[in-house]
Design an enzyme around this catalytic site. Sequence first.
Site, mmCIF file in Angstrom:
data_model
loop_
_atom_site.group_PDB
_atom_site.id
_atom_site.type_symbol
_atom_site.label_atom_id
_atom_site.label_comp_id
_atom_site.label_asym_id
_atom_site.label_seq_id
_atom_site.Cartn_x
_atom_site.Cartn_y
_atom_site.Cartn_z
ATOM 1 N N THR A 55 -6.183 7.166 7.361
ATOM 2 C CA THR A 55 -6.723 7.180 5.999
ATOM 3 C C THR A 55 -6.718 5.794 5.364
ATOM 4 O O THR A 55 -6.982 5.659 4.173
ATOM 5 C CB THR A 55 -5.932 8.158 5.108
ATOM 6 O OG1 THR A 55 -4.593 7.677 4.976
ATOM 7 C CG2 THR A 55 -5.931 9.561 5.675
ATOM 8 N N HIS A 57 0.816 -1.215 0.000
ATOM 9 C CA HIS A 57 0.000 0.000 0.000
ATOM 10 C C HIS A 57 0.845 1.259 0.000
ATOM 11 O O HIS A 57 0.388 2.326 -0.383
ATOM 12 C CB HIS A 57 -0.907 0.052 1.237
ATOM 13 C CG HIS A 57 -1.677 -1.191 1.478
ATOM 14 N ND1 HIS A 57 -2.623 -1.649 0.589
ATOM 15 C CD2 HIS A 57 -1.641 -2.088 2.485
ATOM 16 C CE1 HIS A 57 -3.133 -2.773 1.053
ATOM 17 N NE2 HIS A 57 -2.555 -3.056 2.195
ATOM 18 N N HIS A 86 5.505 7.305 6.180
ATOM 19 C CA HIS A 86 5.170 6.663 4.907
ATOM 20 C C HIS A 86 4.658 7.722 3.940
ATOM 21 O O HIS A 86 4.544 8.895 4.311
ATOM 22 C CB HIS A 86 4.126 5.559 5.139
ATOM 23 C CG HIS A 86 2.845 6.086 5.675
ATOM 24 N ND1 HIS A 86 2.553 6.154 7.009
ATOM 25 C CD2 HIS A 86 1.777 6.651 5.047
ATOM 26 C CE1 HIS A 86 1.374 6.706 7.183
ATOM 27 N NE2 HIS A 86 0.880 7.023 6.001
HETATM 28 C C1 SG4 Z 1 -0.081 3.120 5.766
HETATM 29 O O1 SG4 Z 1 -0.762 1.942 5.383
HETATM 30 C C2 SG4 Z 1 1.054 2.771 6.731
HETATM 31 O O2 SG4 Z 1 1.812 1.708 6.231
HETATM 32 C C3 SG4 Z 1 0.512 2.402 8.105
HETATM 33 O O3 SG4 Z 1 1.628 2.280 8.992
HETATM 34 C C4 SG4 Z 1 -0.412 3.504 8.603
HETATM 35 O O4 SG4 Z 1 -0.954 3.137 9.849
HETATM 36 C C5 SG4 Z 1 -1.541 3.715 7.623
HETATM 37 O O5 SG4 Z 1 -1.001 4.075 6.358
HETATM 38 C C6 SG4 Z 1 -2.486 4.834 8.038
HETATM 39 O O6 SG4 Z 1 -1.744 5.995 8.348
HETATM 40 O O7 SG4 Z 1 -1.233 8.348 8.375
HETATM 41 N N1 SG4 Z 1 -2.291 7.466 6.292
HETATM 42 S S1 SG4 Z 1 -2.236 7.413 7.879
HETATM 43 O O8 SG4 Z 1 -3.572 7.655 8.394
HETATM 44 O O9 SG4 Z 1 0.572 4.370 11.003
HETATM 45 C C7 SG4 Z 1 -0.389 3.635 10.997
HETATM 46 C C8 SG4 Z 1 1.750 1.128 9.699
HETATM 47 O O10 SG4 Z 1 0.889 0.279 9.688
HETATM 48 C C9 SG4 Z 1 -1.067 3.214 12.248
HETATM 49 C C10 SG4 Z 1 3.000 1.019 10.484
HETATM 50 ZN ZN ZN Z 2 -0.713 8.107 5.339
#
Ligand code: SG4
Ligand code: ZN
Length: 268
Positions: free
Chosen positions: A210, A65, A102
């Site tokens: 998100t 993703h 990320h």
């Molecule tokens: C991405 O899928 C990341 O890999 C996730 O990180 C992240 O979840 C998720 O996006 C949602 O993050 O800032 N876009 S967001 O709302 O950081 C978290 C991991 O799973 C909990 C480590």
């Molecule tokens: Zn994000």
Amino acid sequence: SSHVFGYSEPNQRRWARHHGHCAGKTQSPIAITTSRTMAIHMPAVDMIGYHNLLPYPLKMLNNGHTVSISIPKVNVSEVGEDFLPYIRGAKLPGEFELEGLHFHWGDKNNRGSEHVINDIRYTMEMHIVHRNKKYATIGEALNHPDGAAVLGFFFNLDEDEGPGLVTINRHLHLIADANQEATLNVTFSLSSLISGVDVDKFYTYKGSLTTPPCSEAVTWILFPDPIPISPKQISRFRQLSDTQDGALVDNFRALQPVGNRRIFARTG
Ligand code: SG4
Ligand code: ZN
């Protein structure tokens, strides 16, 4: 199950079937229009330890993703309390420690960011995720409305590339396929990634993750002053593959209703 979500329109519409929060009333991302925000006096975001090199060794993962960089757990008694970056200030309810970062990007230069600012969708958006220090794990934090804080930074296509993304970019070929992980042989600081950004100006609002499970646990802080990214740098992100062996691109969620939420602006 939780790991099989996609970004196609029909897939996004199905998120809420397995993750009820995705149909909540305070979801992210949203479109922000300056004239509809409330300019208030609030402290700047205090970014403690952003100049420190991140703990070594950093892991970089293509999870199908996104490209996700996770921070290894360090022993505070060895490295000292202010070693791991954390944030406070703005309208944050406490201190929030770095969890990881990320990116979200597009197949074309005119899309990629999740948040839209004054009708502009940027080429890429970087999320630096932090956990409220009063919760021991990110999993626990996401069960609480004050659990997480995410700083969002936007990237703009530019012939001059910023110095910040160079280290990450240089390692992307090691995680070309979904579920590949690389251990970086170098580290870097968060400051280097965001150097040049006017961090005194930002928008802040209460929203969600998100991606599934779309937990309504996030205080968002978005810095509209963009970071330059070169055509070569963005093309390396676009060369990554997703779990179906397709191009990992357009990994941004559809805009969500603002509803009766307030969006606050710090004007610097
Ligand atoms: C991405 O899928 C990341 O890999 C996730 O990180 C992240 O979840 C998720 O996006 C949602 O993050 O800032 N876009 S967001 O709302 O950081 C978290 C991991 O799973 C909990 C480590
Ligand atoms: Zn994000």
